[in-house]
Each structure stands twice: as structure tokens, then as C-alpha cells.
Scaffold this motif. Structure first.
Motif, PDB file in Angstrom:
ATOM      1  N   UNK A   2      -3.880  -2.229 -11.103  1.00 56.90           N
ATOM      2  CA  UNK A   2      -4.444  -1.035 -11.730  1.00 56.90           C
ATOM      3  C   UNK A   2      -4.239   0.183 -10.832  1.00 56.90           C
ATOM      4  N   UNK A   3      -4.535   0.034  -9.542  1.00 55.85           N
ATOM      5  CA  UNK A   3      -4.334   1.144  -8.603  1.00 55.85           C
ATOM      6  C   UNK A   3      -2.865   1.569  -8.556  1.00 55.85           C
ATOM      7  N   UNK A   4      -1.963   0.600  -8.603  1.00 59.74           N
ATOM      8  CA  UNK A   4      -0.535   0.904  -8.561  1.00 59.74           C
ATOM      9  C   UNK A   4      -0.109   1.719  -9.780  1.00 59.74           C
ATOM     10  N   UNK A   5      -0.647   1.366 -10.944  1.00 59.23           N
ATOM     11  CA  UNK A   5      -0.279   2.056 -12.175  1.00 59.23           C
ATOM     12  C   UNK A   5      -0.837   3.484 -12.233  1.00 59.23           C
ATOM     13  N   UNK A   6      -2.041   3.669 -11.702  1.00 56.41           N
ATOM     14  CA  UNK A   6      -2.642   5.000 -11.814  1.00 56.41           C
ATOM     15  C   UNK A   6      -2.259   5.925 -10.654  1.00 56.41           C
ATOM     16  N   UNK A   7      -1.684   5.356  -9.588  1.00 59.87           N
ATOM     17  CA  UNK A   7      -1.343   6.177  -8.418  1.00 59.87           C
ATOM     18  C   UNK A   7      -0.475   7.378  -8.778  1.00 59.87           C
ATOM     19  N   UNK A   8       0.560   7.234  -9.633  1.00 57.94           N
ATOM     20  CA  UNK A   8       1.371   8.409  -9.960  1.00 57.94           C
ATOM     21  C   UNK A   8       0.617   9.454 -10.778  1.00 57.94           C
ATOM     22  N   UNK A   9      -0.494   9.061 -11.406  1.00 54.06           N
ATOM     23  CA  UNK A   9      -1.274   9.986 -12.234  1.00 54.06           C
ATOM     24  C   UNK A   9      -2.396  10.655 -11.456  1.00 54.06           C
ATOM     25  N   UNK A  10      -2.639  10.223 -10.230  1.00 55.34           N
ATOM     26  CA  UNK A  10      -3.820  10.655  -9.489  1.00 55.34           C
ATOM     27  C   UNK A  10      -3.774  12.152  -9.220  1.00 55.34           C
ATOM     28  N   UNK A  11      -4.826  12.861  -9.608  1.00 51.39           N
ATOM     29  CA  UNK A  11      -4.907  14.292  -9.307  1.00 51.39           C
ATOM     30  C   UNK A  11      -6.172  14.572  -8.505  1.00 51.39           C
TER      31      UNK A  11
ATOM     32  N   UNK B 145       0.855  -1.195   0.000  1.00 46.60           N
ATOM     33  CA  UNK B 145       0.000   0.000   0.000  1.00 46.60           C
ATOM     34  C   UNK B 145       0.890   1.245   0.000  1.00 46.60           C
ATOM     35  N   UNK B 146       2.088   1.099  -0.610  1.00 44.40           N
ATOM     36  CA  UNK B 146       3.079   2.166  -0.577  1.00 44.40           C
ATOM     37  C   UNK B 146       2.751   3.343  -1.475  1.00 44.40           C
ATOM     38  N   UNK B 147       1.804   3.170  -2.402  1.00 46.47           N
ATOM     39  CA  UNK B 147       1.444   4.270  -3.306  1.00 46.47           C
ATOM     40  C   UNK B 147       0.008   4.741  -3.072  1.00 46.47           C
ATOM     41  N   UNK B 148      -0.544   4.398  -1.926  1.00 45.06           N
ATOM     42  CA  UNK B 148      -1.909   4.814  -1.613  1.00 45.06           C
ATOM     43  C   UNK B 148      -2.974   3.876  -2.121  1.00 45.06           C
ATOM     44  N   UNK B 149      -2.583   2.644  -2.467  1.00 49.34           N
ATOM     45  CA  UNK B 149      -3.569   1.677  -2.909  1.00 49.34           C
ATOM     46  C   UNK B 149      -4.495   1.282  -1.751  1.00 49.34           C
ATOM     47  N   UNK B 150      -5.675   0.797  -2.098  1.00 51.97           N
ATOM     48  CA  UNK B 150      -6.555   0.247  -1.073  1.00 51.97           C
ATOM     49  C   UNK B 150      -5.907  -1.002  -0.483  1.00 51.97           C
ATOM     50  N   UNK B 151      -6.110  -1.266   0.818  1.00 48.04           N
ATOM     51  CA  UNK B 151      -5.581  -2.503   1.400  1.00 48.04           C
ATOM     52  C   UNK B 151      -6.182  -3.706   0.672  1.00 48.04           C
ATOM     53  N   UNK B 152      -5.311  -4.626   0.253  1.00 43.38           N
ATOM     54  CA  UNK B 152      -5.751  -5.760  -0.575  1.00 43.38           C
ATOM     55  C   UNK B 152      -5.416  -7.067   0.133  1.00 43.38           C
ATOM     56  N   UNK B 153      -6.346  -8.013   0.038  1.00 41.80           N
ATOM     57  CA  UNK B 153      -6.213  -9.287   0.740  1.00 41.80           C
ATOM     58  C   UNK B 153      -6.440 -10.438  -0.231  1.00 41.80           C
ATOM     59  N   UNK B 154      -5.472 -11.346  -0.288  1.00 38.87           N
ATOM     60  CA  UNK B 154      -5.594 -12.525  -1.136  1.00 38.87           C
ATOM     61  C   UNK B 154      -6.251 -13.678  -0.384  1.00 38.87           C
ATOM     62  N   UNK B 155      -6.204 -13.612   0.947  1.00 42.18           N
ATOM     63  CA  UNK B 155      -6.859 -14.608   1.785  1.00 42.18           C
ATOM     64  C   UNK B 155      -7.738 -13.908   2.806  1.00 42.18           C
ATOM     65  N   UNK B 156      -8.778 -14.592   3.224  1.00 43.71           N
ATOM     66  CA  UNK B 156      -9.672 -14.018   4.224  1.00 43.71           C
ATOM     67  C   UNK B 156      -9.040 -14.180   5.604  1.00 43.71           C
ATOM     68  N   UNK B 157      -9.148 -13.173   6.476  1.00 41.74           N
ATOM     69  CA  UNK B 157      -8.519 -13.263   7.799  1.00 41.74           C
ATOM     70  C   UNK B 157      -9.015 -14.473   8.587  1.00 41.74           C
TER      71      UNK B 157
END
Length: 540
Positions: A465-474, A63-75
Motif C-alpha cells: 500500500x505504501x509503495x502504491x501511494x508513494x508517487x501520490x504523496x503530497x 524502502x526506495x520510495x520512502x516506505x517505512x522500514x518493513x520486517x518479515x522476521x524479528x531480528x
């Protein structure tokens, strides 16, 4: 009906900016064109709810670029965020909307029945399916038969909202501002950006509805675009040429859904148009005044002339046509992206903004992180306000809590099963949960998190997708600033803009008519908004 009132208009405007009543209000002496003054200054003085971050599970992806927290497994272990059922045994009524099909009736809806048990009160929703929320809203207001909770949506043309709130809804400021919010920790977790949408006339007249900070998404069926090498483009001309190659009228295959206004918005990303306003040297320039936005409009005109849009602009549902390869691309909200990732079987993907021309710098417009607010009717006794806020607090619980599981997935064994760190809906869950949870999410929402039961690869796709668009976010430069004119005039101005864009794209008017429209738009309130925002920005 104006396109601004349709699903496509709702998405195009709601997710790009603030709410109708959001960041300012009327009050005080009158100003130009009958716009009342004073609400902006009052709103700036309000103490927003104190933010207290909730403890959530450690995300599985960065989540280093402001992405939403993402989970591949359920807690494996969930946190209990609400000690006891918050309800008082009385029915709780609400007015909301869905862009999906209507959920099963309460008597046949075990998800809704179990949720009511967990809340300690029967949860009842008056749901507008598809278009028509403003009509239903106005009819209910006129009848004075208000439900307990009323959702105030963004940019659906609601009029005289500040006066309406003061007359018919409880002022919740003393319950929610500053440290008072700590009584409702899940609401305190929503954050400043989300809460600003609920400020009117220096007061909090509702609970903000959390929404992703990522705005609209240009979604595709990747299989449709495979014959031209996928959805990576070298420029606007390349996009246009490849879309023309894929057009097949005889087979009823069209590259684009007929959401003209939304497509102009997506195209504007490629040209680098501002997120509504551009700030240069303390002066604001509206996107309509920029060559970048006009270039996006011109591209949409070219698409229409090339017959690239689905021919029926009144098309109500598009997902079936995307699934069977008749439509190649469509515009959706970011939460809609998540929902489609959960439910749609086609090869889903998203177009990452690219440079439309060699000199363009692509951008991605951020949303506000909210989709309006939900107010409590004065028909509700004051002694019951805390009960309803407690219920909304339960429903706003974040990912990783028992309450989030109940709201988003239902009851284990009935609506879903768990196995090996994953979660899967049962047939009953598939039939009841998504269609009931969507209208519920417009009444109250929890902060965005990425978890798709049984689909870790799609979770990775969205995170990528979030990672790629993070630098473009305005962000919108006026966020957190105030304009009385915006509150009073934005519904009218938004409708004007949507109608004009549709007229130009479809050929009823030409690009040569655009400068006169911009001048008219500025005269009707755009210039006043500019001056008020500039004054607010100058004050810091």
C-alpha cells in the motif's frame, strides 16, 4: 458535541496537518482580530534538535520510495540503546488518551509493572478513554493538579496554548535544541519534521510524539466488497454504483461508517484536492476554495442521500461491525491501520486513491510525522527534568532495540514468545500489551516501522500500500512555515469547518451555502493565515 471533538474528528484533522500550538505562537504586539504577533519570527530563529539517525536492522522489503522500514522476521540480535534504567525511583504521572478499551488496572497489569521496573520508576497514566480529552485536560489545568507529563494533542480545540505553556510548563529548549539533544539519542532520532510540532514562541516546551508520515487510510473488510469485484474503482461514479449494490438495509449492511468529515477528506484524494493549501506563483489557495474539495463534498452528499452511511452517527465502536460484515469501509489513522492489522481477524485491506473523473489526478495527503508533544509540568522540580527526558528517551527507542521490545511487546516468556524469527503474544500479552501501549504511544512514540508478529503477509500488504501511494504523496506546502493566526484561531476554524461539512452532508444545509461559509471562514482568520504563510514562504 461537535464532530471535531470525536474520534472521527480527531483523526480527520490531526493527521492531515499541524498541531494546535505546533508551528507558531503568540508574543509581541497584537495584530488583526486580537491575534498577537512575533511568535512566528521567534520560532523560525530556533535551532531544532540536531538529527542523529539511529542504527536499525536492515529492512526485509525495499524502502526506495520512502516506505517505512518493513520486517518479515524479528531480528535475531537486538541493540541496547539505553545503558541503565533512567528513572529515579519516584512515580512518574502522565495524562493521555486511548481510542481502545481501558487497559487492565496497574495492580493486575504485569506489562505495566515490568515496564516500570525497566524504567526505574513507576509509570502511571491518567487515561481518557474515547472522547472527552479536552474536558479532562481543562479540568486538570483549572485544578492546578497537573501530572508530571501532559500530552498536548493536535486539533482537539485546546485554547490559549502558548500562554498556558509559558505559565505552567518547563521551557525545555536548553535541554533539547541543537546538539543538547545528543544526550538523548533516541529523541535525536525523531528528526526535524517531527520536532517542528513542539515549537512554540521560539521555544521547545515539549517532546514531540513521533507518528507515521502517512496520513489517513480508507480501510475495508475486503470480503464485504468481493461481490462487486473488490475495491478497485474506475471513478467516483463507479464507487457510488458499487456501494449502492452492496447496501442492504434489511440485513443491516452499510458500505460506510458515519464519519462524514473524514470521508470528505478521503474522497478529496480522488479528485486531487490540495493538502490544506495549494501554492501557485507564490500565492496560496485553501482547499475549501477549490472545485476538487467541493466535488468531494458533493460525493459525500450523494452517499448520504443514497443511505450508504451507517445510520447512527454516534456509533462509538465500529470494528465489530466491520468484522461481522455490517460495515464495509472506515477511515483510520495510519498507526490505526497497523494496530488493526495486528489485532483484527477480518480480511483487512485499504483503498488506494484513484481518479474520481477522467481529468482528475489522485493524491494522498501526508501527515506531519507527529501527533503533538508532551510537556513537563512546572510542578516537577527542575532537577528532575533530565530524569523525565531520559525516561522519554527510553520509551522512544526504535525498532531493533531491547527497549523497543520491552515497550511494544513486554517480557519474553510472560507476554510473548520467540521462535524461528517470529514473535507471538501469549494470552496475557494479548490482554495487557496492546491496550496499555496505545495510551503510552500518545505520550511518546518511536519512528514508524512495519513488523506484525506472526503475520508477514499483512506486513507485505501494508508495504505494498505504501509503495502504491508513494508517487501520490503530497506534503503540506506550509510545513515548516509559521502563522500566528493559525496558533490562535485554528481550533475555532477547524470546528467551524467540521460542523459545516456535517451539516451539508446530512442535508441540514445545501451546497449553495458553501461559498458563504468559505467567505466567513476566510474572514474569521483564513485570510490572515494565508497572508502570514505567504510572507513566510516568500522569505524561504
Amino acid at each position: 458535541m461537535s464532530s471535531i471533538m470525536s474520534r472521527r474528528g480527531f483523526l480527520g484533522l490531526a493527521l492531515a496537518g499541524a498541531t494546535v500550538a505546533g508551528l507558531a505562537a503568540c508574543g509581541g504586539e497584537s495584530g488583526p482580530a486580537g491575534v498577537k504577533k512575533g511568535g512566528a519570527d521567534l520560532s523560525k530563529k530556533l535551532t531544532l534538535p540536531t538529527y542523529t539517525a539511529a542504527k536499525i536492522p536492515t529492512p526485509d522489503l525495499p524502502i526506495d520510495a520512502g516506505q517505512d522500514p518493513a520486517y518479515l522476521k524479528y531480528p535475531s540480535e537486538l541493540v541496547k540503546s539505553v545503558a541503565t534504567a533512567p528513572g529515579d525511583g519516584q512515580k512518574i504521572t502522565s495524562l493521555t488518551q486511548t481510542w481502545d478499551v481501558a487497559p487492565p488496572a496497574p495492580g493486575q497489569n504485569t506489562y505495566l509493572q515490568e515496564l516500570s521496573k525497566a524504567l526505574g520508576s513507576e509509570w502511571s497514566m491518567n487515561i481518557v478513554v474515547g472522547d472527552g480529552y479536552p474536558d479532562k485536560f481543562n479540568a486538570i489545568i483549572a485544578s492546578d493538579d497537573l501530572p508530571d507529563l501532559v500530552w498536548f494533542p493536535p486539533n482537539q480545540g485546546l485554547q490559549r496554548v502558548p500562554e498556558l505553556l509559558a505559565a505552567k510548563f518547563h521551557d525545555l529548549t536548553s535541554y533539547l535544541s541543537g546538539d543538547a539533544i545528543k544526550k538523548y539519542p533516541n529523541l535525536a532520532n525523531l528528526g526535524d519534521v517531527t520536532w517542528k510540532s513542539a515549537v512554540t514562541d521560539g521555544k521547545l516546551y515539549g517532546v514531540a510524539v513521533a507518528y507515521s508520515r502517512f496520513g489517513q487510510v480508507f480501510l475495508v473488510n475486503q470480503d464485504y466488497w468481493q461481490p462487486v469485484g473488490g475495491t478497485e474503482f474506475t471513478g467516483a461514479d463507479d464507487f457510488l454504483a458499487k456501494a449502492k449494490q452492496l447496501l442492504d438495509v434489511k440485513k443491516n449492511k452499510y458500505p460506510l461508517e458515519p464519519s462524514y468529515y473524514n470521508h470528505v477528506h478521503m474522497f478529496s484524494h480522488w479528485y486531487g484536492a490540495p493538502n490544506t493549501w495549494k501554492l501557485t506563483g507564490g500565492k496560496l489557495i485553501h482547499q475549501f476554495e477549490t472545485p476538487e474539495y467541493q466535488a468531494a463534498l458533493e460525493l459525500a452528499v450523494k452517499c448520504f442521500k443514497a443511505n450508504l452511511f451507517w445510520p447512527d452517527p454516534a456509533l462509538a465502536t465500529i470494528k465489530d461491525k466491520v468484522a461481522n460484515g455490517q460495515i464495509g469501509a472506515y477511515v483510520e489513522s495510519f498507526p490505526g491501520f497497523l494496530n488493526d492489522a495486528k489485532t483484527q481477524k477480518y480480511n483487512l485491506g485499504a483503498i488506494v486513491p484513484f481518479a474520481a473523473t477522467p481529468s482528475s489526478k489522485p493524491v494522498y495527503n501526508a501527515g506531519l510525522g507527529s501527533v503533538g508533544f508532551t510537556s513537563i509540568s512546572k510542578k516537577v522540580a527542575a532537577k528532575r527534568i533530565e530524569t523525565l527526558l531520559g525516561v522519554l528517551n527510553y520509551l522512544a527507542a526504535p525498532f531493533g532495540t531491547e527497549e523497543y521490545e520491552r515497550v511494544n511487546f513486554g517480557v519474553e516468556g510472560t507476554h510473548f514468545t520467540k521462535k524461528d524469527g517470529d514473535l507471538a503474544f501469549t494470552d496475557k500479552g494479548k490482554a495487557e500489551v496492546p491496550t496499555t501501549q496505545q495510551p503510552l504511544s500518545f505520550v511518546i512514540g518511536s519512528p514508524s516501522a512495519l513488523f506484525l508478529p506472526g503475520q508477514p503477509e499483512r506486513t507485505k500488504l501494508i508495504h505494498d500500500f505504501e509503495t502504491k501511494i508513494a508517487p501520490m504523496l503530497q506534503e503540506r506546502v506550509t510545513t515548516g512555515h509559521f502563522s500566528d493566526t493559525y496558533t490562535q484561531k485554528n481550533g475555532e476554524l477547524s470546528t467551524m469547518a467540521s460542523d459545516m461539512v456535517v451539516d451539508i452532508v446530512t442535508g441540514r444545509k445545501s451546497m449553495s451555502d458553501w461559498p458563504a461559509f468559505v467567505k466567513k471562514w476566510l474572514g474569521r482568520g483564513g485570510e490572515a493565515m494565508r497572508a502570514e504563510y505567504e510572507a513566510s514562504i516568500a522569505k524561504g
